[in-house]
Design a protein around this motif. Structure first.
Motif, PDB file in Angstrom:
ATOM      1  N   ASP A 114       0.854  -1.183   0.000  1.00 48.91           N
ATOM      2  CA  ASP A 114       0.000   0.000   0.000  1.00 48.91           C
ATOM      3  C   ASP A 114       0.895   1.240   0.000  1.00 48.91           C
ATOM      4  N   LEU A 115       0.273   2.422   0.058  1.00 49.69           N
ATOM      5  CA  LEU A 115       1.044   3.665   0.030  1.00 49.69           C
ATOM      6  C   LEU A 115       1.971   3.804   1.238  1.00 49.69           C
ATOM      7  N   VAL A 150      -1.174   5.687  -7.976  1.00 53.28           N
ATOM      8  CA  VAL A 150      -1.567   4.301  -7.719  1.00 53.28           C
ATOM      9  C   VAL A 150      -2.294   3.759  -8.950  1.00 53.28           C
ATOM     10  N   GLU A 212      -2.811   4.808 -13.647  1.00 54.84           N
ATOM     11  CA  GLU A 212      -3.146   5.677 -12.531  1.00 54.84           C
ATOM     12  C   GLU A 212      -4.211   6.673 -12.978  1.00 54.84           C
ATOM     13  N   GLN A 232      -4.889  -1.608  -6.845  1.00 52.62           N
ATOM     14  CA  GLN A 232      -3.687  -0.942  -6.312  1.00 52.62           C
ATOM     15  C   GLN A 232      -2.441  -1.817  -6.529  1.00 52.62           C
ATOM     16  N   ILE A 235       2.491   1.254  -7.600  1.00 52.62           N
ATOM     17  CA  ILE A 235       2.600   2.658  -7.221  1.00 52.62           C
ATOM     18  C   ILE A 235       3.859   3.200  -7.898  1.00 52.62           C
ATOM     19  N   SER A 274       0.454  11.667  -4.885  1.00 56.38           N
ATOM     20  CA  SER A 274      -0.389  10.684  -4.200  1.00 56.38           C
ATOM     21  C   SER A 274      -1.696  11.319  -3.735  1.00 56.38           C
TER      22      SER A 274
END
Length: 330
Positions: A114-115, A150, A212, A232, A235, A274
């Motif tokens: 994840d981020l 993402v 994205e 997702q 990234i 982001s």
């Protein structure tokens, strides 16, 4: 002190830019961006300029060539490696593969949970071995990491779980790792030119693509594939680069200011991209152009892909980097 004379500012000029010209006054550094003033990459490079001036505290000039006036990222990296035309730019890792087999790994799919995990990897500088190899072999320094978009799957039908993506005819990027990982997750990936994706979905050649928010918006993919499965799966990471040859001609305190500013400007870029990524999706959804769909088995999909990523990391001598990334808690 030296000054680069940018003659004409067009693609015909690079050969003339290889010779540094000594002149009275401040040093001038040339940057390049494929995009206009509004794009986050351009704004990140402007922030870089501001921070260098702030940390250096002495006269230094910057000329940022926008809208692809000096070519594309691939050319920027080549110019920086040769020590001519471009002193600094943001470049996709894919364009560094000639000098480092591991460079494209920086931007591989299914690498981050994840981020928060992505941010942790960058904050702990886990790609340092790749950056050191690129700097040694290409003579281009990776002084910070921008990015933060993402990537999700846009499709002509809703996709909520692994059963619904099984056999999905989806367009992927040309790098082999993309086809391998999407196939491992049960999909049927195919490589199609980016500018042909819209028509391919419209004509039922494929059912989906991945991108994205900025790409979905710009290419209007929502018109033919309004269902955005929130997989997702990737990234983006876009290194802020500086030519080592250019750096070596500069005073030590300016070199230090550039490296410090690179880290700080890239952090600004990551935060901006982001944040704006989610805002773009929200705006598109509110306008009724697409529908965000929760993908309920994202963790299971990553587990299916992990063996492929491990084999790829071994193939490109990046096992140590992958192990440290996987071990990092977020």
């Amino acid at each position: 002190m030296y000054r680069r004379a940018l003659l004409g500012g067009a693609l015909a000029a690079p050969a003339l830019l290889s010779i540094p010209v000594r002149a009275q006054g401040a040093i001038t550094l040339n940057g390049a961006s494929q995009f206009n003033d509004d794009h986050v990459f351009t704004r990140t490079l402007v922030r870089f300029e501001e921070l260098v001036k702030q940390h250096y505290g002495k006269p230094v000039n910057f000329v940022l060539h926008k809208n692809s006036s000096l070519g594309l990222e691939k050319q920027y990296f080549e110019y920086m490696a040769q020590g001519r035309a471009v002193d600094y730019a943001i470049v996709s890792p894919a364009h560094m593969s000639t000098f480092s087999r591991a460079a494209p790994f920086v931007d591989a799919p299914f690498l981050f949970r994840d981020l928060a995990h992505w941010n942790g990897v960058l904050e702990q500088d886990l790609f340092k071995p790749v950056a050191e190899e690129v700097e040694k072999r290409a003579r281009v320094a990776l002084i910070g990491y921008a990015g933060g978009g993402v990537r999700n799957i846009f499709a002509s039908r809703p996709l909520r779980n692994l059963a619904e993506i099984r056999g999905l005819k989806v367009r992927v990027q040309g790098a082999p790792i993309w086809s391998r990982t999407f196939q491992a997750a049960g999909m049927s990936p195919t490589v199609i030119a980016y500018n042909e994706v819209y028509n391919a979905i419209q004509n039922n050649v494929i059912e989906a693509g991945e991108n994205e928010a900025a790409g979905v918006e710009q290419m209007r993919f929502f018109e033919v594939a309004p269902n955005l499965a929130m997989t997702q799966h990737a990234i983006t990471i876009r290194p802020l680069c500086v030519s080592v040859a250019s750096m070596q001609r500069l005073p030590n305190d300016l070199q230090a200011a550039i490296r410090r500013a690179g880290r700080e400007a890239a952090a600004f870029g990551r935060q901006a991209e982001s944040t704006e990524d989610g805002q773009k999706l929200e705006a598109l959804e509110k306008a009724g152009r697409l529908k965000r769909i929760e993908f309920t088995e994202r963790a299971e999909m990553k587990r299916m892909v992990d063996p492929v990523m491990a084999a790829y990391a071994k193939e490109i001598d990046a096992e140590g980097i992958l192990n440290r990334i996987n071990a990092l808690t977020s």
